[in-house]
Write a protein that holds these residues in place. Structure first.
Motif, mmCIF file in Angstrom:
data_model
loop_
_atom_site.group_PDB
_atom_site.id
_atom_site.type_symbol
_atom_site.label_atom_id
_atom_site.label_comp_id
_atom_site.label_asym_id
_atom_site.label_seq_id
_atom_site.Cartn_x
_atom_site.Cartn_y
_atom_site.Cartn_z
ATOM 1 N N ALA A 128 0.843 -1.210 0.000
ATOM 2 C CA ALA A 128 0.000 0.000 0.000
ATOM 3 C C ALA A 128 0.870 1.249 0.000
ATOM 4 O O ALA A 128 1.734 1.408 0.871
ATOM 5 N N THR A 130 0.800 5.383 0.149
ATOM 6 C CA THR A 130 -0.153 6.437 0.510
ATOM 7 C C THR A 130 0.489 7.834 0.457
ATOM 8 O O THR A 130 1.702 7.971 0.564
ATOM 9 N N ILE A 139 -4.238 5.561 4.929
ATOM 10 C CA ILE A 139 -3.684 4.231 5.192
ATOM 11 C C ILE A 139 -4.712 3.342 5.888
ATOM 12 O O ILE A 139 -4.787 2.149 5.605
ATOM 13 N N LYS A 142 -6.978 1.522 3.611
ATOM 14 C CA LYS A 142 -6.396 0.377 2.899
ATOM 15 C C LYS A 142 -6.127 -0.761 3.892
ATOM 16 O O LYS A 142 -6.433 -1.918 3.628
ATOM 17 N N MET A 143 -5.529 -0.391 5.046
ATOM 18 C CA MET A 143 -5.193 -1.430 6.025
ATOM 19 C C MET A 143 -6.426 -2.174 6.528
ATOM 20 O O MET A 143 -6.437 -3.402 6.596
ATOM 21 N N CYS A 155 2.840 -1.365 4.432
ATOM 22 C CA CYS A 155 2.477 0.031 4.159
ATOM 23 C C CYS A 155 3.714 0.826 3.790
ATOM 24 O O CYS A 155 4.759 0.685 4.425
ATOM 25 N N THR A 165 1.785 6.951 10.155
ATOM 26 C CA THR A 165 1.606 5.541 9.749
ATOM 27 C C THR A 165 2.371 4.610 10.685
ATOM 28 O O THR A 165 1.845 3.568 11.107
ATOM 29 N N TYR A 184 5.523 -1.903 7.890
ATOM 30 C CA TYR A 184 5.729 -0.713 7.053
ATOM 31 C C TYR A 184 7.163 -0.675 6.560
ATOM 32 O O TYR A 184 8.056 -1.302 7.151
#
Ligand code: SIN
Length: 459
Positions: A128, A130, A139, A142-143, A155, A165, A184
């Motif tokens: 993802a 962002t 975020i 999507k998460m 992420c 994030t 992430y």
């Protein structure tokens, strides 16, 4: 190892220095996410839902801490940042519920000795990417559906706003969501695009950002035929028809145009107002816009923070300069608009016309160009005359006119007498070069699911 300096756009001071994730570390994270997917997909939906709800509770508990990070790294006024945390957590709540509503179906077969079952399965590992303008909400939207569907997710926040994030991912871990299920990376956009599109173990790439970057990702994703969702640029029109409630239209214009200092993909970029009411609308709009206080996002009463960086400021000034060259009239002198640093005072441009850049390029700043029209069909034609199709707005109190405009505007998100239509429970996304796929609502989990069909022979 190279370092990322995260800046405060209000002061351009370094807030934090982070290590970039190395290629090797990214590959390890993808391998882990891939292995974790084999387990997470089989965690029952009620348990996944419960973990996501615990994450939501922690986000609510840490609302002000997250909002402070958003203001610090993104510049958004603190109350608006608190609003963003509420918006972000609404996605988490919504998809905690949707996790339990991933339904299949049966279809009557064309022969008595068969049964047909249709079912949905998680796509796999998600990458993802962002943007910086909503460090929390872009975020979580999507998460949360990815986790609810049973996907694992890596992420990649914008390099300008990674801290929010990072904190959201830490809170997900604190809630009990396993570390390999959500992680992430710190990477530049180009590197992340390559990592996610070229690693075969990543099955889905979801991106919010500009159309040029989206195009690149779409093309790179074709190498492994990835499942992709693209939420790209916008050029939102806003039509104020002659029978509109002018005070309401002005209030909502300010809400949509100046949200996050004009730096959202759904900010009204260009305004078309009917000539019969244009004088009153413009006068009231200018008054409301000039009342907006500009300053550091932590200062009391500030409604407009800094733009994200100098490049953003230059682009806005270029649009203003171009508008003036095309006959536009500024509601305040240019010297007043330029406040220094990344700050700009909001400005209305009257006498706007279709030749101006601000009417056909995304401005991403606190500038409201207003063009007059006499024929509604012209306003609709101008509105649709673009490659973009994300959000559009119109104001009218006649239901026939309203439905006519709605039916004819080629946009994915439309506000009728409403400048703030975005909501976790509704599908957000664009048509044409504004991308494809939807985020929010029941539609927002579908991009994380694949349909399988089973035909059972009963003989
Ligand atoms: C965006 O600017 O991309 C998102 C704005 C919203 O969710 O309203």
């Amino acid at each position: 190892m190279s370092k990322l300096e995260v800046l405060n756009p209000s002061t351009n001071e370094v807030i934090k220095t982070l290590d970039y994730t190395t290629d090797e570390e990214v590959n390890t994270l993808v391998d882990r996410a891939y292995d974790a997917f084999q387990t997470w997909r089989n965690v029952d939906a009620h348990e996944r839902s419960e973990l996501i709800s615990k994450w939501s509770a922690l986000i609510k508990e840490h609302r002000d801490e997250l909002a402070r990070l958003i203001t610090l790294e993104g510049g958004k006024p603190f109350p608006e940042a608190q609003g963003e945390v509420d918006y972000a957590v609404a996605y988490v709540d919504w998809y905690a519920g949707e996790a339990k509503r991933i339904y299949g179906r049966t279809v009557p077969a064309n022969t008595p000795d068969k049964k047909i079952i249709i079912d949905q399965f998680p796509v796999g590992v998600v990458g993802a990417i962002t943007p910086w303008n909503f460090p929390a909400a872009m975020i979580t939207r999507k998460m949360a559906p990815a986790l609810a569907a049973g996907c694992t997710i890596i992420c990649k926040p914008a390099t300008r706003t990674p801290l929010t994030t990072i904190r959201l991912v830490e809170l997900a871990h604190e809630a009990g969501i396993p570390e390999d299920v959500v992680s992430y990376i710190i990477a530049g956009g180009k590197d992340a695009g390559n990592y996610f599109t070229q690693n075969e173990k990543v099955r889905k790439v979801t991106f919010t950002g500009s159309t040029p970057v989206g195009r690149k990702l779409i093309s790179l994703s074709s190498d492994h035929v990835k499942n992709i969702t693209m939420e790209l640029g916008g050029l939102a029109p806003l039509i104020v028809h002659k029978d509109a409630d002018i005070d309401h239209a002005v209030e909502q214009t300010v809400a949509t145009k100046f949200r996050n200092a004009g730096q959202t993909c759904v900010c009204a970029n260009r305004i078309y107002v009917h000539e019969d009411i244009a004088d009153e609308y413009e006068e009231k709009l200018i008054k409301a816009v000039h009342e907006l206080k500009v300053g550091d996002g932590f200062d009391e009463g500030v409604k407009i923070g800094p733009l994200i960086n100098e490049k953003g400021v230059e682009k806005v000034l270029d649009h203003i300069d171009d508008a003036v060259k095309h006959g536009g009239k500024l509601s305040r002198p240019l010297e007043e608009v330029k406040m220094g640093g990344n700050f700009l005072k909001p400005v209305v441009i009257t006498n706007a016309n279709q030749d101006m850049k601000a009417m056909h390029e995304e401005t991403f700043g606190p500038v409201a160009p207003v063009m007059r029209y006499s024929d509604l069909d012209d306003a609709i034609r101008y509105s649709n005359d673009t490659e973009f199709g994300l959000a559009g707005y119109f104001f009218t109190n006649d239901y026939r006119t309203g439905l006519y405009i709605y039916n004819n505007l080629n946009y994915g998100v439309i506000g009728w007498n409403d400048g703030l239509p975005s909501a976790a429970h509704a599908p957000f996304g664009g048509m044409k070069e504004s991308g494809y796929g939807r985020e929010g609502g029941k539609e927002g989990i579908e991009p994380y699911l694949e349909t399988k069909y089973l035909s059972v022979g009963l003989k």
